[in-house]
Design a protein around this motif. Structure first.
Motif, short mmCIF file in Angstrom:
data_model
loop_
_atom_site.label_atom_id
_atom_site.label_comp_id
_atom_site.label_asym_id
_atom_site.label_seq_id
_atom_site.Cartn_x
_atom_site.Cartn_y
_atom_site.Cartn_z
N ARG A 1 6.91 4.45 -2.13
CA ARG A 1 6.86 2.82 -1.59
C ARG A 1 5.98 2.66 -3.15
O ARG A 1 6.45 1.42 -3.28
CB ARG A 1 7.57 1.73 0.01
CG ARG A 1 7.69 0.65 -0.18
CD ARG A 1 7.08 -0.41 1.25
NE ARG A 1 8.18 0.56 2.18
CZ ARG A 1 9.23 0.52 1.99
NH1 ARG A 1 10.29 -0.27 1.62
NH2 ARG A 1 10.01 1.43 3.30
N GLN A 2 4.84 2.37 -2.50
CA GLN A 2 3.77 1.86 -3.23
C GLN A 2 3.93 2.81 -4.82
O GLN A 2 4.22 1.32 -5.71
CB GLN A 2 2.76 2.87 -2.91
CG GLN A 2 1.23 1.42 -2.88
CD GLN A 2 0.96 0.64 -2.95
OE1 GLN A 2 1.82 -0.07 -2.11
NE2 GLN A 2 0.67 -0.69 -4.59
N LEU A 3 4.31 3.47 -4.65
CA LEU A 3 4.94 4.08 -6.11
C LEU A 3 6.16 2.65 -7.19
O LEU A 3 5.76 1.95 -7.98
CB LEU A 3 5.32 5.04 -6.79
CG LEU A 3 3.97 5.66 -6.53
CD1 LEU A 3 4.42 7.65 -6.28
CD2 LEU A 3 2.66 5.83 -7.49
N TYR A 4 6.57 2.36 -6.09
CA TYR A 4 7.90 2.24 -6.27
C TYR A 4 7.37 0.11 -6.86
O TYR A 4 7.79 -0.28 -7.81
CB TYR A 4 9.46 2.01 -5.85
CG TYR A 4 9.64 2.81 -6.32
CD1 TYR A 4 10.72 2.86 -6.08
CD2 TYR A 4 9.55 4.31 -5.86
CE1 TYR A 4 11.87 3.56 -5.93
CE2 TYR A 4 10.47 5.40 -5.54
CZ TYR A 4 11.50 5.14 -6.10
OH TYR A 4 13.05 5.47 -6.45
N LEU A 5 6.36 -0.02 -5.76
CA LEU A 5 6.20 -1.46 -5.67
C LEU A 5 4.89 -1.30 -7.53
O LEU A 5 5.77 -2.79 -8.12
CB LEU A 5 5.37 -1.97 -5.13
CG LEU A 5 6.02 -2.10 -3.47
CD1 LEU A 5 4.99 -2.03 -2.37
CD2 LEU A 5 6.86 -3.48 -3.21
N GLU A 6 4.28 -0.70 -7.16
CA GLU A 6 3.39 -0.61 -8.50
C GLU A 6 4.32 -0.58 -10.09
O GLU A 6 3.99 -1.41 -10.66
CB GLU A 6 2.29 -0.11 -8.92
CG GLU A 6 1.33 0.36 -7.53
CD GLU A 6 0.42 0.97 -7.81
OE1 GLU A 6 0.48 2.16 -8.53
OE2 GLU A 6 -0.15 1.02 -6.49
N ALA A 7 5.60 -0.19 -10.38
CA ALA A 7 6.03 0.31 -10.98
C ALA A 7 7.19 -0.27 -11.91
O ALA A 7 7.50 -1.17 -12.37
CB ALA A 7 7.42 1.67 -10.93
N PHE A 8 7.80 -2.03 -10.45
CA PHE A 8 8.10 -2.68 -10.69
C PHE A 8 8.35 -3.84 -10.42
O PHE A 8 8.87 -4.84 -10.09
CB PHE A 8 9.78 -2.43 -9.76
CG PHE A 8 10.75 -1.15 -9.74
CD1 PHE A 8 11.01 -0.84 -11.42
CD2 PHE A 8 10.19 0.12 -9.28
CE1 PHE A 8 11.06 0.64 -11.61
CE2 PHE A 8 10.72 1.78 -9.92
CZ PHE A 8 11.45 1.43 -10.90
#
Length: 193
Positions: free
Chosen positions: A179-186
């Motif tokens: 989830r943290q990666l998705y938040l940073e990416a998008f």
């Protein structure tokens, strides 16, 4: 014939020998478009465009296949690394950069599986405009030792897709780290910050 002889044969047979290699994002978009076109059966391209696209697709697939064979011969860690149970794993780790190659990202719960199709209920959208409920083909789970599907009923997933193609490498069961990666990416910064 030894490994060096085989590598030399592959180099000579490679139709893209001497050309600049495609980046991962471009390969994913070509494969996604090819899968989308073959699955939908709609909007058949004109014969001329179809031949061009088929040539590009065949060339990309051939290049990717030769690359995978060569990579498996030299055991490049990012392409083929041992998984937790010593089986080979073909996905590079999910990263912010790999996720940014996708135009649609969302969190969804698998509510039903019928045959090779999965019904997903979208609970949060990170990018794009997915419908609230959608039915998608069950993608393979590259980390499953039995080669099973990615989705299971009742589980919640983070999903990255491009051109209606779900990435089986950049999608997975919801975890805090993913989830943290998705938040940073998008997450798009506002007001220049």
């Amino acid at each position: 014939m030894n490994d060096d002889d085989l590598r030399e044969l592959l180099r000579k047979a490679d139709p893209s020998n001497g050309q600049k290699p495609l980046d991962d994002g471009r390969i994913r978009r070509i494969v996604a478009a090819a899968e989308r076109d073959s699955l939908s059966g709609q909007n058949a391209p004109s014969p001329q465009r179809g031949r061009l696209f088929a040539g590009v697709s065949i060339g990309a697939v051939a290049t990717a296949a030769v690359g995978l064979v060569i990579a498996s011969l030299v055991a490049t860690p990012a392409i083929q690394a041992p998984g937790p149970d010593d089986t080979s794993q073909t996905c590079a780790p999910v990263s912010v950069d790999s996720l940014r190659e996708f135009d649609t990202a969302y969190e969804a719960t698998a509510t039903a599986i019928k045959g090779d199709n999965v019904t997903l209920q979208v609970t949060h959208t990170f990018a794009g405009s997915p419908p609230k409920e959608l039915t998608v083909p069950q993608p393979d789970n590259p980390s499953a030792p039995d080669g099973g599907g990615l989705f299971a009923v009742g589980k919640t997933y983070l999903i990255a897709s491009a051109d209606n193609y779900i990435s089986d490498c950049d999608s997975g069961i919801t975890t805090d780290d993913l989830r943290q990666l998705y938040l940073e990416a998008f997450t798009t910064p506002t007001n220049g910050g």
